[in-house]
Design an enzyme around this catalytic site. Structure first.
Site, PDB file in Angstrom:
ATOM      1  N   CYS A   1       0.732  -1.289  -0.020  1.00 11.21           N
ATOM      2  CA  CYS A   1       0.008  -0.015  -0.108  1.00 11.21           C
ATOM      3  C   CYS A   1       0.804   1.383  -0.034  1.00 11.21           C
ATOM      4  O   CYS A   1       1.217   1.537  -0.952  1.00 11.21           O
ATOM      5  CB  CYS A   1      -0.983   0.137   1.246  1.00 11.21           C
ATOM      6  SG  CYS A   1      -2.223   1.146   1.027  1.00 11.21           S
TER       7      CYS A   1
ATOM      8  N   HIS B   1      -3.850  -5.110   0.820  1.00  7.46           N
ATOM      9  CA  HIS B   1      -3.427  -5.478   2.108  1.00  7.46           C
ATOM     10  C   HIS B   1      -3.396  -6.792   2.385  1.00  7.46           C
ATOM     11  O   HIS B   1      -4.341  -7.440   3.055  1.00  7.46           O
ATOM     12  CB  HIS B   1      -4.113  -4.566   3.093  1.00  7.46           C
ATOM     13  CG  HIS B   1      -3.704  -3.336   3.401  1.00  7.46           C
ATOM     14  ND1 HIS B   1      -2.748  -2.734   4.247  1.00  7.46           N
ATOM     15  CD2 HIS B   1      -4.336  -2.134   2.937  1.00  7.46           C
ATOM     16  CE1 HIS B   1      -2.399  -1.653   4.175  1.00  7.46           C
ATOM     17  NE2 HIS B   1      -3.490  -0.990   3.351  1.00  7.46           N
TER      18      HIS B   1
ATOM     19  N   GLU C   1      -1.346  -8.639   4.308  1.00  7.55           N
ATOM     20  CA  GLU C   1      -1.464  -9.017   5.715  1.00  7.55           C
ATOM     21  C   GLU C   1      -2.729  -9.254   6.234  1.00  7.55           C
ATOM     22  O   GLU C   1      -2.789  -9.893   7.126  1.00  7.55           O
ATOM     23  CB  GLU C   1      -0.410  -8.084   6.263  1.00  7.55           C
ATOM     24  CG  GLU C   1      -0.930  -6.679   6.699  1.00  7.55           C
ATOM     25  CD  GLU C   1      -1.321  -5.861   5.697  1.00  7.55           C
ATOM     26  OE1 GLU C   1      -0.966  -6.018   4.536  1.00  7.55           O
ATOM     27  OE2 GLU C   1      -2.066  -4.750   5.958  1.00  7.55           O
TER      28      GLU C   1
END
Ligand code: MN
Length: 243
Positions: free
Chosen positions: A117, A220, A222
């Site tokens: 990001c 994202h 994660e």
């Protein structure tokens, strides 16, 4: 017993406590899903706090085997030669300087980088690219890239991946992603290529040309890795390249 797990530096954010016993108290932090994802992928995460000390930056780059650039606030538009427009978000100039210096030091040492990001945006700026300060400054209508779901790992839009790229090796030609960004790459930095797009032609992935793996994604992973295990492949790729 000795371990051969690579050390992955995880760039930290700077925060200011708002509702606590110590309002205004500054803190260094990363969201846990970044470090957990590195650990799940077989690496050892080490959080790297923001510093403007050039010698510390240089030594940090030497100590780690790979770098994970995390998400966060907008990059200061002054870093790419623009004045802030109305829709530009909050900035952290100190963090920008740190991450740009660290990224360049790590890449000079030919160590792998994975950027998420804001991390992708920092990478683009560090090598001379620019950003749209807000998606509304793009002349045509875009998709919704700031998703509204409660579950941050929910898939919200498609991403189409270019052949002959690390991202294609990892996902093939299409992957569903979450999306939490209001800015996007405008001009791509020299020496980088766009390797993933959303349907509205927004840059969703970039990679540096050359033989060292330097990959950035606009979504994202994660936050997705828990429920969408294939997202962990991005972290496994970083760990493998760092080994
Ligand atoms: Mn998006």
């Amino acid at each position: 017993m000795s371990s051969n797990k690579p050390i992955i530096g995880v760039s930290a954010d700077i925060g200011v406590e708002e509702e606590s016993k110590f309002p205004g108290h500054r803190q260094t932090f990363v969201y846990e899903d970044y470090v957990k994802s590195v650990e799940s992928a077989g690496g050892i995460p080490i959080v790297l706090p923001v510093t403007t000390d050039e010698e510390i930056v240089k030594q940090l780059a030497e100590e780690i085997d790979g770098l994970l650039l995390t998400g966060g606030v907008d990059v200061n538009p002054l870093e790419y030669g623009e004045e802030p427009l109305e829709q530009q978000g909050g900035i952290s100039p100190e963090r920008d300087k740190f991450e740009i210096a660290l990224l360049k030091a790590v890449i000079d040492l030919k160590k792998p980088v994975f950027a998420i990001c804001r991390g992708l945006q920092i990478m683009n700026i560090a090598y001379g690219g620019t950003l749209y300060q807000d998606l509304t400054y793009i002349s045509k209508k875009t998709l919704k890239h700031q998703q509204g779901s409660v579950n941050l790992g929910d898939e919200t839009h498609s991403v189409f991946v270019e052949k002959d790229s690390y991202l294609h090796d990892i996902f093939g030609e299409k992957v569903m992603t979450n999306s939490f960004h209001h800015q996007a790459v405008k001009e791509v930095a020299k020496g980088f290529k766009v390797t993933a797009w959303s349907k509205d032609d927004i840059v969703e992935g970039i990679e540096k040309e050359g033989d060292c793996s330097v990959v950035g994604v606009q979504w994202h992973p994660e936050r997705m890795a828990d429920e969408h295990e294939h997202m962990l492949k991005l972290f496994k790729h970083l760990v493998k390249e760092a080994s």
